[in-house]
Each structure stands twice: as C-alpha cells, then as structure tokens.
Write a protein that holds these residues in place. Structure first.
Motif, PDB file in Angstrom:
ATOM      1  N   GLY A  17       4.202  -0.209   9.552  1.00 24.11           N
ATOM      2  CA  GLY A  17       5.271  -0.626   8.646  1.00 24.11           C
ATOM      3  C   GLY A  17       5.329   0.278   7.424  1.00 24.11           C
ATOM      4  O   GLY A  17       6.407   0.721   7.000  1.00 24.11           O
ATOM      5  N   LEU A  18       4.168   0.603   6.864  1.00 27.15           N
ATOM      6  CA  LEU A  18       4.131   1.423   5.646  1.00 27.15           C
ATOM      7  C   LEU A  18       4.493   2.878   5.972  1.00 27.15           C
ATOM      8  O   LEU A  18       5.252   3.519   5.239  1.00 27.15           O
ATOM      9  CB  LEU A  18       2.740   1.365   5.004  1.00 27.15           C
ATOM     10  CG  LEU A  18       2.318  -0.003   4.436  1.00 27.15           C
ATOM     11  CD1 LEU A  18       0.850   0.018   4.033  1.00 27.15           C
ATOM     12  CD2 LEU A  18       3.180  -0.393   3.232  1.00 27.15           C
ATOM     13  N   ALA A  19       3.957   3.380   7.068  1.00 27.13           N
ATOM     14  CA  ALA A  19       4.177   4.802   7.404  1.00 27.13           C
ATOM     15  C   ALA A  19       5.649   5.071   7.737  1.00 27.13           C
ATOM     16  O   ALA A  19       6.145   6.175   7.543  1.00 27.13           O
ATOM     17  CB  ALA A  19       3.284   5.203   8.573  1.00 27.13           C
ATOM     18  N   GLU A  56       3.123   7.135   1.259  1.00 25.48           N
ATOM     19  CA  GLU A  56       2.083   7.735   0.403  1.00 25.48           C
ATOM     20  C   GLU A  56       0.892   6.772   0.244  1.00 25.48           C
ATOM     21  O   GLU A  56      -0.276   7.180   0.264  1.00 25.48           O
ATOM     22  CB  GLU A  56       2.697   8.030  -0.964  1.00 25.48           C
ATOM     23  CG  GLU A  56       2.004   9.111  -1.737  1.00 25.48           C
ATOM     24  CD  GLU A  56       2.746   9.380  -3.037  1.00 25.48           C
ATOM     25  OE1 GLU A  56       2.113   9.199  -4.089  1.00 25.48           O
ATOM     26  OE2 GLU A  56       3.950   9.705  -2.989  1.00 25.48           O
ATOM     27  N   MET A  57       1.205   5.470   0.109  1.00 22.50           N
ATOM     28  CA  MET A  57       0.135   4.456   0.011  1.00 22.50           C
ATOM     29  C   MET A  57      -0.725   4.454   1.274  1.00 22.50           C
ATOM     30  O   MET A  57      -1.959   4.369   1.223  1.00 22.50           O
ATOM     31  CB  MET A  57       0.758   3.054  -0.115  1.00 22.50           C
ATOM     32  CG  MET A  57       0.806   2.482  -1.500  1.00 22.50           C
ATOM     33  SD  MET A  57       1.803   0.973  -1.498  1.00 22.50           S
ATOM     34  CE  MET A  57       0.779  -0.168  -0.610  1.00 22.50           C
ATOM     35  N   ALA A  58      -0.037   4.539   2.420  1.00 27.28           N
ATOM     36  CA  ALA A  58      -0.756   4.525   3.704  1.00 27.28           C
ATOM     37  C   ALA A  58      -1.645   5.766   3.813  1.00 27.28           C
ATOM     38  O   ALA A  58      -2.808   5.676   4.228  1.00 27.28           O
ATOM     39  CB  ALA A  58       0.239   4.475   4.868  1.00 27.28           C
ATOM     40  N   GLN A  59      -1.117   6.918   3.409  1.00 31.59           N
ATOM     41  CA  GLN A  59      -1.903   8.157   3.486  1.00 31.59           C
ATOM     42  C   GLN A  59      -3.116   8.085   2.554  1.00 31.59           C
ATOM     43  O   GLN A  59      -4.222   8.490   2.922  1.00 31.59           O
ATOM     44  CB  GLN A  59      -1.009   9.364   3.114  1.00 31.59           C
ATOM     45  CG  GLN A  59      -1.731  10.704   3.191  1.00 31.59           C
ATOM     46  CD  GLN A  59      -2.194  11.059   4.606  1.00 31.59           C
ATOM     47  OE1 GLN A  59      -1.395  11.092   5.539  1.00 31.59           O
ATOM     48  NE2 GLN A  59      -3.487  11.317   4.785  1.00 31.59           N
ATOM     49  N   ILE A  89      -5.198  13.157   9.040  1.00 31.04           N
ATOM     50  CA  ILE A  89      -6.627  12.852   8.860  1.00 31.04           C
ATOM     51  C   ILE A  89      -7.163  13.835   7.803  1.00 31.04           C
ATOM     52  O   ILE A  89      -6.907  15.033   7.906  1.00 31.04           O
ATOM     53  CB  ILE A  89      -7.385  13.065  10.195  1.00 31.04           C
ATOM     54  CG1 ILE A  89      -6.784  12.230  11.322  1.00 31.04           C
ATOM     55  CG2 ILE A  89      -8.884  12.870  10.023  1.00 31.04           C
ATOM     56  CD1 ILE A  89      -7.287  10.851  11.524  1.00 31.04           C
ATOM     57  N   PRO A  90      -7.885  13.310   6.814  1.00 30.49           N
ATOM     58  CA  PRO A  90      -8.334  14.188   5.713  1.00 30.49           C
ATOM     59  C   PRO A  90      -9.535  15.057   6.106  1.00 30.49           C
ATOM     60  O   PRO A  90     -10.612  14.931   5.517  1.00 30.49           O
ATOM     61  CB  PRO A  90      -8.691  13.183   4.611  1.00 30.49           C
ATOM     62  CG  PRO A  90      -9.127  11.964   5.348  1.00 30.49           C
ATOM     63  CD  PRO A  90      -8.297  11.913   6.603  1.00 30.49           C
TER      64      PRO A  90
END
Ligand code: FAQ
Length: 316
Positions: A172-174, A182-185, A244-245
């Motif tokens: 939903g966020l993405a 941005e919140m999801a990331q 993925i970071p």
C-alpha cells in the motif's frame, strides 16, 4: 562401556532415525539445557516482540489496520505461552524463566531492540521480521524435541498471516504517494540489516550450531537460513519497487544465490549484550508489566484456592 555412554548412543540413534524425543524420555543433560535456553529465549522474543508493534496499535491509520495489528500482537502473546509451556516440560518453571529475562540473564532476539519510528516500520516488521522468523521456524517444525516441533506447526501458520499483513502494508505504501513510498524505503533501510542479524552469528562464530545440528535441534545452519531469506526477499523488494540497502547485493549465477554484503557484527554483539537502541526500555517495560500484574496473579491464585475448598466442601 559405562551405562551413560550406552544411553547417549541409543539417544543419538533415535535422533538419527528421525524419532521425536518426548519430555519423559531419557536425554543428555546438555540436550535438555540447550532446549531450555533456546525455547525460553524464543518465548521471550515473542513477548518482548509485542512491544515495538504495541506502540502503533493506537496510531494505526485505519480501523482495518488496527484490527489486523491487534490480532497479530495477540497471536504473539499466544506464541509466547505455547513456548513457555513447551520449555516447562523440561523441568524449568515459568517463574524461573521470567526471572532470567528480567535480570538480563536470558537473551531475546536482537531485532526487538530497534525502535518503530513510523507506521511503515509495522509493515517492515511483518514483511521482514516475520519473514525471517518463518524461515527459521519452518525448520523448527521438524526439530527433534516433540513439544517444540508441535508448537511450531501452529505458530508458523500464524506467522504466515503476519508476514502477509506486513507485506500488504508495504505494498500500500510503496504504491502510494511519493511520501508514503519514501516512508516504506526508510523502514526497509533501517530493518534490512537487523533482520539479517536475526539468524545469529556466522556459522564459524556460532558455538552452538555443530551440536544442535547433530541433535537435529537445528536442521539448517544460521548462514544457510540467512541465505534462504535473502534469496526469497530480494524479488519481493523488487516487486515493491524498493531497493535493498546493500550496494554489493547481486545474483550469482554460478552459486544460484544472491551474494550480499558483510553484516556489521560489532553492532550485532553490542545489541545482544544489551547496548542496542531500546534494550533498556524493553526490559524496563517487561519488569513493570510483571510488577504491576502481581495483584492479578495473586487474585487468580486466591480464586483457585477458594474453588478447590468449595469442591472439597461439596464432596464431604
Ligand atoms: N539475538 O551459537 P548461536 C519472532 C545468541 S521470533 C540475540 O548461533 P543458537 C516472532 C545465542 O542465543 C524471533 N541473541 O546460537 C516475532 C547464543 O547465545 P547463548 C526469535 C542471539 O541458539 C516476529 C549466541 O548468540 N526466534 O521474531 C541472536 O544455536 C515479529 C551464539 O549464537 C527464535 O528464537 C539474536 N538474533 O542459534 C515476534 C528461534 N542470534 O544463548 C514479534 C529459535 C544468536 O549461547 C514480532 N532460536 N544469539 O548465550 C533459534 O533458532 C536459535 O536460537 C538462533 C541462534 C538461530 C536464534
């Protein structure tokens, strides 16, 4: 040959034959102790794990999200109870286990010492933390100790719902506004590495793995499970359109697995030793709950005693 050695050989033969060990069966003292340690730490993780999410029940963005989160947190309390019961079959009392948690003697999963700063963190916990927990716990449904294996079957079914509710929040966020994406990331950035740490130290630094694999307590090693998690999760992140970071993450055709970067093991051990961002807060919350709940335990005991007396009165 001493009778003890003979018993150990018979025990290992039962394990090798894939038989389950039950609480009243003979078992080596170390097998009993390893299970008490692992099952009680697992139980503590479920119970402490309610805290980061409990923080968002009153702030869930809709009634639907609130109901889902409430059900998930209640499930975690239930998982804690099954697991404490499974550990009790090995001769430790629940009070002793609580005492070990409250005095910092017993560990619980490192992941729950990180804060939940935004609603997206609840999505990331369901997706990544429950996702990691399932990979570890599906293996444990085949663990050699009967009560633990059986508790895991039900727990895994519920964890699978938890993982989906988390992934759905992330979806939903993405797919939402740029701010939501941005919140999801941001949540993925903060929870990725701690989720990989959940599987424990590298195999060569894991003092318990070799014996636990031999006794089929663990059916796979920490590194094998971590790799499985990365392989499953990377395509899920791609579907969300999130990154993925880990700049070194890439598919390795030859191995048939993703290669990924080095975990910050210094951070891991700091968190395990009690110096993570929320260790003190989490432990204080559990100790407060124990102390504030004393009157409930006393009342339940008094009621049980009264009921027992009434039963005897009626019988005479
Ligand atoms: N955090 O020799 P190993 C969940 C300790 S449930 C803290 O590899 P082992 C559900 C380890 O205890 C999550 N400590 O140890 C949920 C040992 O110390 P000790 C919990 C860690 O036992 C989702 C030392 O390091 N799941 O998330 C950690 O063979 C969402 C050396 O390590 C379980 O407990 C860590 N991450 O393998 C709830 C599953 N890793 O005790 C709410 C059952 C290692 O000798 C919201 N447990 N340590 O002093 C296991 O499968 C195993 O115990 C491992 C560790 C794999 C965790």
């Amino acid at each position: 040959m001493s009778p003890e050695i003979n018993l150990e050989e018979q025990f290992q033969a039962r394990i090798d034959a894939g038989q389950k060990i039950e609480p009243k069966d003979w078992m080596p003292e170390k097998y009993r102790k390893t299970h008490i340690r692992q099952i009680s730490q697992h139980a503590h993780s479920e119970v402490v794990g309610m805290l980061p999410e409990g923080n968002w029940i009153t702030r869930a963005p809709s009634l639907r999200r609130k109901v889902g989160l409430l059900a998930k947190v209640q499930d975690e309390a239930g998982h804690g109870l099954y697991l404490y019961s499974a550990a009790e079959t090995l001769g430790i009392s629940r009070d002793e286990m609580y005492e070990q948690l409250h005095t910092g003697k017993a560990k619980y999963s490192s992941i729950f010492n990180y804060p939940t700063l935004s609603w997206a963190d609840i999505g990331a916990i369901g997706w990544l933390v429950d996702g990691a927990a399932i990979i570890n716990q599906v293996m444990l449904t085949r663990t050699s100790f009967g009560p633990y294996a059986r508790a895991m079957v039900r727990i895994c079914k519920e964890e699978s719902f938890h993982q989906r509710q988390g992934y759905e929040i992330m979806l939903g966020l993405a797919k939402g506004t740029p701010e939501q994406k941005e919140m999801a990331q941001d949540a993925l950035n903060r929870f990725w590495w701690p989720s990989l740490m959940m599987f424990g130290p590298r195999d060569e630094d894991s003092p318990n793995t070799a014996q636990s694999v031999k006794w089929k307590i663990k059916r796979k090693t920490n590194d094998e499970l971590r790799q499985q998690f990365v392989d499953i999760t990377v395509p899920q992140a791609e579907f969300l359109g999130l990154s993925i970071p880990d700049p070194t993450l890439q598919w390795n055709e030859e191995r048939g697995h993703y290669d990924f970067g080095e975990i910050d093991w210094n951070e891991f051990w700091q968190v395990v030793k009690g110096n993570g961002p929320c260790n003190k807060e989490r432990l204080a919350a559990r100790v407060d709950a124990w102390e504030e709940g004393a009157w409930v335990r006393d009342a339940a005991m008094a009621y049980a005693e009264w009921k027992e007396k009434e039963k005897i009165k009626k019988a005479v």
